[in-house]
Enzyme design. Structure first.
Site: not given
Ligand code: NAD
Ligand code: WQD
Length: 357
Positions: A32, A82, A126, A151, A155, A178, A298
């Site tokens: 990381d 990740f 995602s 973003y 993906k 996810y 969005g």
């Molecule tokens: P996070 O930001 O908590 O974790 C990502 C980690 O990657 C961080 O620790 C960051 O420091 C590290 N990182 C980023 N770029 C880097 C690089 N170039 N080199 C080394 N380390 C790097 O995010 P998360 O929620 O744990 O998400 C993990 C993965 O899951 C991501 O790819 C994210 O897009 C995907 N994802 C997350 C969600 C969500 O809602 N959390 C949903 C769908 C997909």
């Molecule tokens: C959830 C719901 C908001 C905040 C995002 C990324 C998606 C994925 C997951 C990575 C929505 C509502 C939110 C607030 C609210 N990440 N909301 N008040 O938008 O579904 O997804 O995270 O891949 O790509 O877009 O998640 O938690 O932001 O919102 O009413 O203060 O909560 O409108 O309906 P979202 P979220």
């Protein structure tokens, strides 16, 4: 003992996955650059598991440095990738940063996997790739709509890069799409540390309940849903983490049906924003101040997963009750102030938001 290289292992989902990997007996190398996390997370992991992963501070886009990690740690059986930026709004403001980081980190990892003969990749995708699906729940066969943010586009492009690489090399891959990961480890030793004002619903809810935010804004109650608020498939981060172990095991046991598989990781149940608020109020036993405001630009109206492919192939199910998940999120929120002493990153980002650390 199989050795798994986890990129982004200090992050929210990565740290929970490392706990599950270590608990299942895997050796883990965590790479990381702490761009959105802190190495203090490894102390939490050690408290939970009694051991830490092997740790390397590297930028996954830096091929020369990453190459040294592949050399130093010798044989790696699989990579879970990740490492990426994940903030939708930030990606709109800084598209080049998102394309550079999210694409280059994957390209670098794939190139090194090929060079070092590492043949198995699990990739964090995602549900954002589906956009607003015409028909619900979404299956892996549902059409992908044009991404609504850089973003989301990263993906989609990453999935294409993996598909083409798998077709041309010995690398096999699983992409996990996810839905909305929430909650924290039940020990409250690790969890999500949002930077500044949280964009995601659950961290905003817990910060409001903790008195850090005066009230939650509910973005719209005029959607075509039963209560008018948006619907999502909220999945417990620990259930999600366990799916990664299942995906690795499927690959290591040679059970893949094709060289590139894609799985939805969700619960199969859609919940509205207002439902989540109500469930959270039951957890804390007090009302959560909120206000209905306009729709967020969005936002899609509603989405939830058909997770049956993952349920069957991975012998996995996300079945933790919502109350338990929200309880874990609340316990983690209460732990964060104590964590600040250990955790300069969290203190710095909360202070940057004008709040007391
Ligand atoms: P996070 O930001 O908590 O974790 C990502 C980690 O990657 C961080 O620790 C960051 O420091 C590290 N990182 C980023 N770029 C880097 C690089 N170039 N080199 C080394 N380390 C790097 O995010 P998360 O929620 O744990 O998400 C993990 C993965 O899951 C991501 O790819 C994210 O897009 C995907 N994802 C997350 C969600 C969500 O809602 N959390 C949903 C769908 C997909
Ligand atoms: C959830 C719901 C908001 C905040 C995002 C990324 C998606 C994925 C997951 C990575 C929505 C509502 C939110 C607030 C609210 N990440 N909301 N008040 O938008 O579904 O997804 O995270 O891949 O790509 O877009 O998640 O938690 O932001 O919102 O009413 O203060 O909560 O409108 O309906 P979202 P979220």
């Amino acid at each position: 003992m199989s050795r798994i290289l986890v990129t982004g292992g200090a992050g929210y989902i990565g740290s929970h996955t490392i706990v599950e990997l270590l608990s299942a007996g895997y050796e883990v190398v965590s790479v990381d650059n702490y761009s959105n996390s802190t190495p203090a997370v490894y102390e939490g992991i050690e408290k939970i598991c009694g051991k830490k992963p092997l740790i390397a501070e590297e930028d996954c886009c830096d091929k020369a440095s990453m190459s040294k990690q592949f050399e130093q740690y010798g044989h790696v059986d699989a990579v879970i990738h990740f490492a990426a930026g994940k903030a939708v709004g930030e990606s709109v403001e800084q598209p080049l940063r998102y394309y550079r980081n999210n694409l280059n980190s994957l390209l670098t990892v794939l190139a090194l996997m090929e060079e070092f003969g590492v043949g198995k990749l699990v990739f964090s995708s995602s549900c954002t790739v589906y956009g607003q699906a015409q028909s619900l729940p979404v299956t892996e066969e549902s059409p992908l709509l044009p991404a609504t943010s850089p973003y989301g586009n990263t993906k989609q492009i990453c999935e294409e890069i993996i598909r083409d690489t798998v077709a041309a090399t010995a690398i096999k891959a699983i992409s996990l799409r996810y839905f909305n990961p929430i909650g924290a480890h039940p020990s409250a030793m690790i969890g999500e540390l949002p930077r500044g004002t949280p964009q995601n619903l659950v961290p905003f809810i817990t910060q409001t309940a903790a008195g850090i935010r005066p009230q939650l804004q509910v973005f719209g109650n005029d959607y075509r849903t039963p209560d008018g608020s948006c619907i999502r498939d909220y999945i417990y981060v620990v259930d999600l983490a366990k799916a990664h172990v299942a995906a690795v095991e499927r690959m290591l046991q040679g059970l893949q049906k094709s060289s590139y598989e894609i799985f939805n990781l969700g619960t199969g149940t859609g919940r509205s924003v207002l439902e989540l608020i109500k469930a959270f109020e039951q957890v804390t036993g007090k009302p959560l101040p909120y206000q209905i405001t306009g729709r967020r630009a969005g936002d899609i109206e509603q989405i939830w997963a058909d997770p049956s492919k993952a349920n069957q192939a991975l012998k996995w199910k996300a079945d933790t009750p919502l109350q338990t998940i929200l309880q874990s999120a609340w316990e983690w929120q209460l732990m964060i102030p104590h964590y600040h002493n250990l955790h300069p990153f969290a203190r710095k980002t909360v202070a940057a938001d004008g709040l007391s650390g």
